[in-house]
Design a protein around this motif. Structure first.
Motif, PDB file in Angstrom:
ATOM      1  N   SER A 198     -42.825 -21.412  29.090  1.00  0.00           N
ATOM      2  CA  SER A 198     -41.463 -21.662  30.223  1.00  0.00           C
ATOM      3  C   SER A 198     -41.155 -19.875  30.332  1.00  0.00           C
ATOM      4  O   SER A 198     -40.487 -20.772  30.698  1.00  0.00           O
ATOM      5  N   LEU A 199     -41.159 -19.824  29.066  1.00  0.00           N
ATOM      6  CA  LEU A 199     -40.635 -17.988  28.849  1.00  0.00           C
ATOM      7  C   LEU A 199     -41.137 -17.256  30.323  1.00  0.00           C
ATOM      8  O   LEU A 199     -39.980 -16.917  31.370  1.00  0.00           O
ATOM      9  N   ALA A 200     -42.093 -17.084  30.158  1.00  0.00           N
ATOM     10  CA  ALA A 200     -42.770 -16.831  31.269  1.00  0.00           C
ATOM     11  C   ALA A 200     -42.554 -17.503  33.037  1.00  0.00           C
ATOM     12  O   ALA A 200     -42.469 -16.712  33.650  1.00  0.00           O
ATOM     13  N   ILE A 212     -30.387 -16.965  28.900  1.00  0.00           N
ATOM     14  CA  ILE A 212     -29.889 -18.592  27.457  1.00  0.00           C
ATOM     15  C   ILE A 212     -31.398 -19.156  27.470  1.00  0.00           C
ATOM     16  O   ILE A 212     -32.257 -19.325  26.246  1.00  0.00           O
ATOM     17  N   HIS A 213     -31.653 -19.370  28.613  1.00  0.00           N
ATOM     18  CA  HIS A 213     -33.365 -20.364  28.200  1.00  0.00           C
ATOM     19  C   HIS A 213     -34.494 -19.589  27.962  1.00  0.00           C
ATOM     20  O   HIS A 213     -35.058 -19.437  27.399  1.00  0.00           O
ATOM     21  N   ASP A 215     -36.179 -19.744  24.444  1.00  0.00           N
ATOM     22  CA  ASP A 215     -37.861 -20.666  24.490  1.00  0.00           C
ATOM     23  C   ASP A 215     -38.417 -18.733  23.610  1.00  0.00           C
ATOM     24  O   ASP A 215     -39.758 -19.573  23.114  1.00  0.00           O
ATOM     25  N   GLY A 216     -37.717 -17.732  23.640  1.00  0.00           N
ATOM     26  CA  GLY A 216     -38.597 -16.809  22.635  1.00  0.00           C
ATOM     27  C   GLY A 216     -38.713 -16.805  21.385  1.00  0.00           C
ATOM     28  O   GLY A 216     -39.113 -16.929  20.593  1.00  0.00           O
ATOM     29  N   VAL A 217     -36.790 -17.458  21.260  1.00  0.00           N
ATOM     30  CA  VAL A 217     -37.176 -17.540  19.257  1.00  0.00           C
ATOM     31  C   VAL A 217     -37.708 -18.289  18.942  1.00  0.00           C
ATOM     32  O   VAL A 217     -38.225 -18.894  17.557  1.00  0.00           O
ATOM     33  N   THR A 238     -42.205 -15.482  36.875  1.00  0.00           N
ATOM     34  CA  THR A 238     -43.291 -15.725  37.389  1.00  0.00           C
ATOM     35  C   THR A 238     -43.760 -17.127  37.732  1.00  0.00           C
ATOM     36  O   THR A 238     -43.815 -18.155  36.202  1.00  0.00           O
ATOM     37  N   PRO A 239     -43.545 -18.099  38.591  1.00  0.00           N
ATOM     38  CA  PRO A 239     -43.862 -19.858  39.039  1.00  0.00           C
ATOM     39  C   PRO A 239     -45.466 -19.458  37.816  1.00  0.00           C
ATOM     40  O   PRO A 239     -46.972 -19.385  38.607  1.00  0.00           O
TER      41      PRO A 239
END
Length: 468
Positions: A71-73, A17-18, A22-24, A77-78
């Motif tokens: 935030s999406l990435a 969901i996150h 974030d992508g949208v 991947t931290p």
């Protein structure tokens, strides 16, 4: 075990969901930034405040979008450092945009709203329609005024066409700038750009130019009459001159109206000549009448006889006078003069009375005197000669002789009573031989052969104006 698995599944769902959110959000923010860039470029003209605020909004939105991408990435991947930097950049842009927006708030408030813009557009449209209507009215007025001017110009040209009136304008150096209906013999090409001295005779040009300078100097209209020879012909003009002014009332030249009065002047000269001639002839005629009265009175025994003879002789003079008046005193036809003196016997023309000769026009002096001579001859023939009997005949003929330098008129009677030469000279004979001969500066020969009276009158060619 089932509880841990269930917990993992829940965490995975939240992560998705996150990620989707974030992508949208990032995609939408980039799309909004692109839309702002598109609108900014298409709108075109903007002031400096609007450009700065729009640029900050675009950067702010783009920074937030990048933060959401980071935030999406970071879900897989931290990358806490990158996300922190982007958030800090977004925060800085947000603060800057807020500060700039507050700073530009008064100016932004002055920007028209949609309603205000619509009202202004409506007002501009109304103004445009009013201007359009005013323009149409102005065009109609200009068209009407142009038509009036064209009609006035046409009337002006018709009024001057064929008239003796000419109109000129000249600059301050008195060079012709406009000419309408130039005097006969002159065309505008020979006048425009020239001065009076270059067009008219020197003396006339000097007088006319002086009057024009007075008009320009004093502002008072000038009038004068002038006579001069133009193109080999004596001309007379009446001039009206006024100063020519511009819209501010400054004198910029002279305007003149010239009326050709040459014909009127010629008529006046001719009238004066005719009056002098009439006075001279009237005096001569009165002298002749006076002599007739004296001679008639000296040869009559009663008042009635005097009145009859004197009246008859006055009628003879009046007949000759009528012939002269009919031709404006230029002269009279010899044939008409003879026929008029024999008018009482007009029914005998061609039978008892023969009139022969090429018709000629005699001068007034010759008409008067020859008329008197013919009257005396007719009166004598009526009393004692060929007209006193039905079988009597008279032949009046004339022709030029001696190389056409003199005109000879012959009166010959036939078939009347036997002629007896008179023992004394009566008034008629004295009138014919003395008065008429001297008046005509010619020769008169009156003879009395038994077969009929004969009279020869030789008239100098100077007394003849033309041949008929």
């Amino acid at each position: 075990m089932p509880t841990a698995q269930h917990s993992d599944l829940a965490s995975a769902g939240i992560i998705y969901i996150h990620a989707i959110s974030d992508g949208v959000i990032a995609f939408s923010l980039f799309l909004i930034a692109a839309a702002l860039i598109y609108l900014y470029r298409r709108r075109g003209e903007t002031n400096a405040g609007e450009s700065t605020l729009t640029t900050l909004f675009i950067l702010f939105i783009a920074a937030i979008g990048l933060a959401h991408l980071a935030s999406l990435a970071g879900l897989w991947t931290p990358s806490a450092g990158v996300e922190a930097v982007l958030k800090a950049l977004a925060a800085l842009l947000a603060l800057t945009t807020a500060i700039v927006m507050w700073k530009l708030a008064p100016e932004l408030l002055r920007l028209p709203s949609r309603d205000r813009l619509q009202a202004e557009v409506a007002a501009h449209l109304r103004t445009f329609e009013e201007l359009k209507a005013a323009r149409q009215q102005l065009e109609e007025r200009v068209e009407a005024r142009t038509k009036e001017l064209a009609e006035a110009k046409q009337r002006f040209e018709i009024a001057l066409r064929g008239s003796p009136i000419s109109v000129f304008t000249q600059d301050k150096e008195l060079r012709f700038t406009w000419v309408h209906n130039a005097p006969a013999g002159l065309v505008p090409e020979l006048i425009l750009g020239k001065t009076d001295e270059e067009v008219l005779p020197a003396e006339a040009a000097k007088t006319i130019a002086a009057a024009k300078r007075r008009a320009m100097g004093s502002g008072e209209p000038q009038q004068l009459e002038t006579n001069f020879t133009l193109l080999g012909r004596k001309r007379s003009f009446y001039l009206m001159i006024e100063a020519l002014r511009d819209e501010e009332g400054r004198v910029i030249g002279a305007t003149s109206v010239a009326v050709d009065i040459s014909e009127r002047k010629a008529n006046e000269d001719q009238l004066r000549l005719l009056l002098r001639e009439l006075t001279h002839r009237s005096k001569n005629l009165l002298a002749v009448i006076h002599a007739i009265a004296r001679q008639t009175a000296s040869r009559t025994r009663s008042v009635e006889d005097f009145v009859d003879r004197f009246s008859a002789r006055l009628c003879a003079i009046g007949c000759s006078h009528d012939l002269l008046v009919a031709d404006n005193w230029h002269g009279a036809s010899l044939r008409m003069l003879v026929e008029q003196q024999l008018f009482t016997y007009a029914q005998r023309f061609g039978e008892q009375i023969a009139i022969e000769g090429e018709d000629v026009i005699l001068k007034p002096e010759a008409v008067h005197n020859l008329g008197l001579a013919l009257h005396e001859l007719v009166t004598n023939a009526q009393k004692y000669g060929s007209l006193s009997q039905p079988e009597g005949q008279i032949r009046i003929q004339w022709n030029f002789c001696e190389e056409a330098s003199k005109l000879k008129l012959t009166w010959q009677e036939r078939g009347g009573p036997k002629v007896v030469p008179p023992e004394r000279s009566g008034f008629g004979r004295a009138m014919i031989e003395s008065v008429v001969g001297r008046a005509l500066d010619g020769d008169v020969k009156l003879s009395f052969p038994e077969k009929g009276v004969r009279c020869e009158i030789v008239i100098p060619a100077a007394q003849v104006t033309s041949r008929g």
